[in-house]
Every structure is written in structure tokens, then in C-alpha cells.
Write a protein that holds these residues in place. Structure first.
Motif, mmCIF file in Angstrom:
data_model
loop_
_atom_site.group_PDB
_atom_site.id
_atom_site.type_symbol
_atom_site.label_atom_id
_atom_site.label_comp_id
_atom_site.label_asym_id
_atom_site.label_seq_id
_atom_site.Cartn_x
_atom_site.Cartn_y
_atom_site.Cartn_z
ATOM 1 N N ILE A 197 2.895 10.378 -9.742
ATOM 2 C CA ILE A 197 2.201 10.553 -11.023
ATOM 3 C C ILE A 197 1.236 11.728 -10.937
ATOM 4 O O ILE A 197 1.142 12.543 -11.869
ATOM 5 C CB ILE A 197 1.483 9.252 -11.421
ATOM 6 C CG1 ILE A 197 2.517 8.176 -11.762
ATOM 7 C CG2 ILE A 197 0.539 9.486 -12.593
ATOM 8 C CD1 ILE A 197 1.930 6.800 -11.964
ATOM 9 N N LEU A 198 0.516 11.850 -9.836
ATOM 10 C CA LEU A 198 -0.419 12.967 -9.669
ATOM 11 C C LEU A 198 0.311 14.302 -9.654
ATOM 12 O O LEU A 198 -0.130 15.265 -10.294
ATOM 13 C CB LEU A 198 -1.219 12.790 -8.379
ATOM 14 C CG LEU A 198 -2.197 13.920 -8.058
ATOM 15 C CD1 LEU A 198 -3.317 13.952 -9.086
ATOM 16 C CD2 LEU A 198 -2.749 13.776 -6.666
ATOM 17 N N ILE B 84 3.816 5.883 -5.660
ATOM 18 C CA ILE B 84 3.790 5.947 -7.131
ATOM 19 C C ILE B 84 2.623 6.810 -7.594
ATOM 20 O O ILE B 84 2.780 7.658 -8.478
ATOM 21 C CB ILE B 84 3.721 4.524 -7.720
ATOM 22 C CG1 ILE B 84 5.037 3.798 -7.472
ATOM 23 C CG2 ILE B 84 3.415 4.571 -9.209
ATOM 24 C CD1 ILE B 84 4.998 2.330 -7.781
ATOM 25 N N CYS B 85 1.458 6.617 -6.996
ATOM 26 C CA CYS B 85 0.293 7.424 -7.390
ATOM 27 C C CYS B 85 0.509 8.902 -7.076
ATOM 28 O O CYS B 85 0.114 9.771 -7.869
ATOM 29 C CB CYS B 85 -0.954 6.914 -6.684
ATOM 30 S SG CYS B 85 -1.526 5.332 -7.321
ATOM 31 N N THR B 86 1.145 9.203 -5.962
ATOM 32 C CA THR B 86 1.411 10.592 -5.604
ATOM 33 C C THR B 86 2.377 11.241 -6.593
ATOM 34 O O THR B 86 2.171 12.384 -7.013
ATOM 35 C CB THR B 86 1.973 10.675 -4.175
ATOM 36 O OG1 THR B 86 1.035 10.073 -3.285
ATOM 37 C CG2 THR B 86 2.221 12.105 -3.768
ATOM 38 N N PHE C 3 2.328 1.727 -3.541
ATOM 39 C CA PHE C 3 1.262 2.179 -4.435
ATOM 40 C C PHE C 3 0.938 3.645 -4.199
ATOM 41 O O PHE C 3 0.776 4.423 -5.146
ATOM 42 C CB PHE C 3 0.015 1.311 -4.225
ATOM 43 C CG PHE C 3 -1.147 1.716 -5.071
ATOM 44 C CD1 PHE C 3 -1.164 1.440 -6.426
ATOM 45 C CD2 PHE C 3 -2.227 2.386 -4.521
ATOM 46 C CE1 PHE C 3 -2.232 1.808 -7.211
ATOM 47 C CE2 PHE C 3 -3.295 2.765 -5.296
ATOM 48 C CZ PHE C 3 -3.295 2.473 -6.647
ATOM 49 N N ALA C 4 0.864 4.051 -2.946
ATOM 50 C CA ALA C 4 0.558 5.451 -2.625
ATOM 51 C C ALA C 4 1.654 6.382 -3.121
ATOM 52 O O ALA C 4 1.375 7.466 -3.646
ATOM 53 C CB ALA C 4 0.368 5.609 -1.124
ATOM 54 N N ASP D 232 0.821 -1.209 0.000
ATOM 55 C CA ASP D 232 0.000 0.000 0.000
ATOM 56 C C ASP D 232 0.858 1.263 0.000
ATOM 57 O O ASP D 232 0.517 2.257 -0.638
ATOM 58 C CB ASP D 232 -0.923 0.024 1.219
ATOM 59 C CG ASP D 232 -1.957 -1.087 1.173
ATOM 60 O OD1 ASP D 232 -2.247 -1.558 0.059
ATOM 61 O OD2 ASP D 232 -2.453 -1.465 2.247
ATOM 62 N N TRP E 189 1.353 15.135 -13.171
ATOM 63 C CA TRP E 189 0.196 15.528 -13.976
ATOM 64 C C TRP E 189 -0.244 16.946 -13.631
ATOM 65 O O TRP E 189 -0.526 17.757 -14.519
ATOM 66 C CB TRP E 189 -0.949 14.547 -13.746
ATOM 67 C CG TRP E 189 -2.112 14.817 -14.617
ATOM 68 C CD1 TRP E 189 -2.313 14.382 -15.892
ATOM 69 C CD2 TRP E 189 -3.248 15.624 -14.282
ATOM 70 N NE1 TRP E 189 -3.494 14.866 -16.362
ATOM 71 C CE2 TRP E 189 -4.102 15.628 -15.402
ATOM 72 C CE3 TRP E 189 -3.632 16.334 -13.153
ATOM 73 C CZ2 TRP E 189 -5.296 16.313 -15.409
ATOM 74 C CZ3 TRP E 189 -4.828 17.017 -13.177
ATOM 75 C CH2 TRP E 189 -5.641 16.998 -14.289
#
Length: 127
Positions: free
Chosen positions: A107-108, A103-105, A100-101, A97, A111
Motif C-alpha cells: 500500500i505504501l 500488505i502495508c509495504t 501485515f508488513a 506480523d 501511494w
């Protein structure tokens, strides 16, 4: 099976590049037909700079490190690695978790930054 499909895709891409290169054949003038460029001798009488360049050169240098942007960038040199190391150590305990958090942060944030720059909103901050 995977090797065979890889070879088929590679063969297809090779044939596609070969076929698309055929339309380029003869579209460029050969180097032997191009006339040689004449050299221009630069002397003191030859103008080589615009007036903007002369004005820029004669202007006094600005003190960029004393602006707020310079101070913030200097602080971020130390803050970004420290926050990054802290986040990795904190999220390491969370297992999957946490990864994943993170990597998502990332990418966000990438962006949001590209959207901010593309829409020109960064110009609102400086004016």
C-alpha cells in the motif's frame, strides 16, 4: 438481521437510481429525429494525415531497447518476481506480523508511486 439490512439498502439504492433517472427522461433527442451523417469518400487527393504524422513516419526508428529504461525494465522482469517470492517465503515465517508488513509495504509503495506521478516529479528524472 444482516439479510434484512442488506435488502433495505438494496431497496433504497434501487429507489434512488430510479428517482435520479427520472430527470434524464427526455433529455436526449430520439434517434428518429437525428439526421443521417453524410459519408466522405476518401481519395488520393483527400488529406488524411497531418504533417507531424508524416514526419513521424519518415523518421528512422529509435532503438528503444538499448536505452537505459529498456535495460532497467528488462532486468526488472526477472528481479520483481524473484524479490516477491523471496519476500513471501521470508515473511511466511513471521506469521501475522509478516502478512501485515507485506500488505502495508504494498500500500505504501502504491501511494508513493501515485503521489510521484500526480505531482509530476517523474518529469524531472527524464529531463
Amino acid at each position: 438481521m444482516a439479510r434484512a439490512s442488506f435488502l433495505i439498502v438494496a431497496l433504497f439504492l434501487g429507489c434512488l437510481s430510479f428517482a435520479s433517472a427520472q430527470s434524464l427522461k427526455g433529455s436526449v433527442t430520439p434517434a428518429s429525429e437525428v439526421e443521417a451523417a453524410t459519408l466522405t469518400k476518401v481519395t488520393d487527393a483527400t488529406p488524411v494525415a497531418s504533417e507531424d504524422a508524416v514526419n513521424l513516419e519518415s523518421a528512422p526508428p529509435s532503438d528503444a531497447p538499448t536505452t537505459m529504461e529498456g535495460i532497467v525494465s528488462f532486468a526488472l522482469i526477472f528481479a520483481v518476481p524473484a524479490v516477491g517470492i523471496w519476500a513471501m517465503l521470508y515473511l511466511k515465517e513471521k506469521g501475522w506480523d509478516g502478512a501485515f508488513a507485506m500488505i502495508c509495504t504494498l500500500i505504501l509503495m502504491a501511494w508513493v508511486y501515485t503521489a510521484w506521478m500526480a505531482l509530476g516529479s517523474h518529469q524531472l528524472v527524464h529531463h
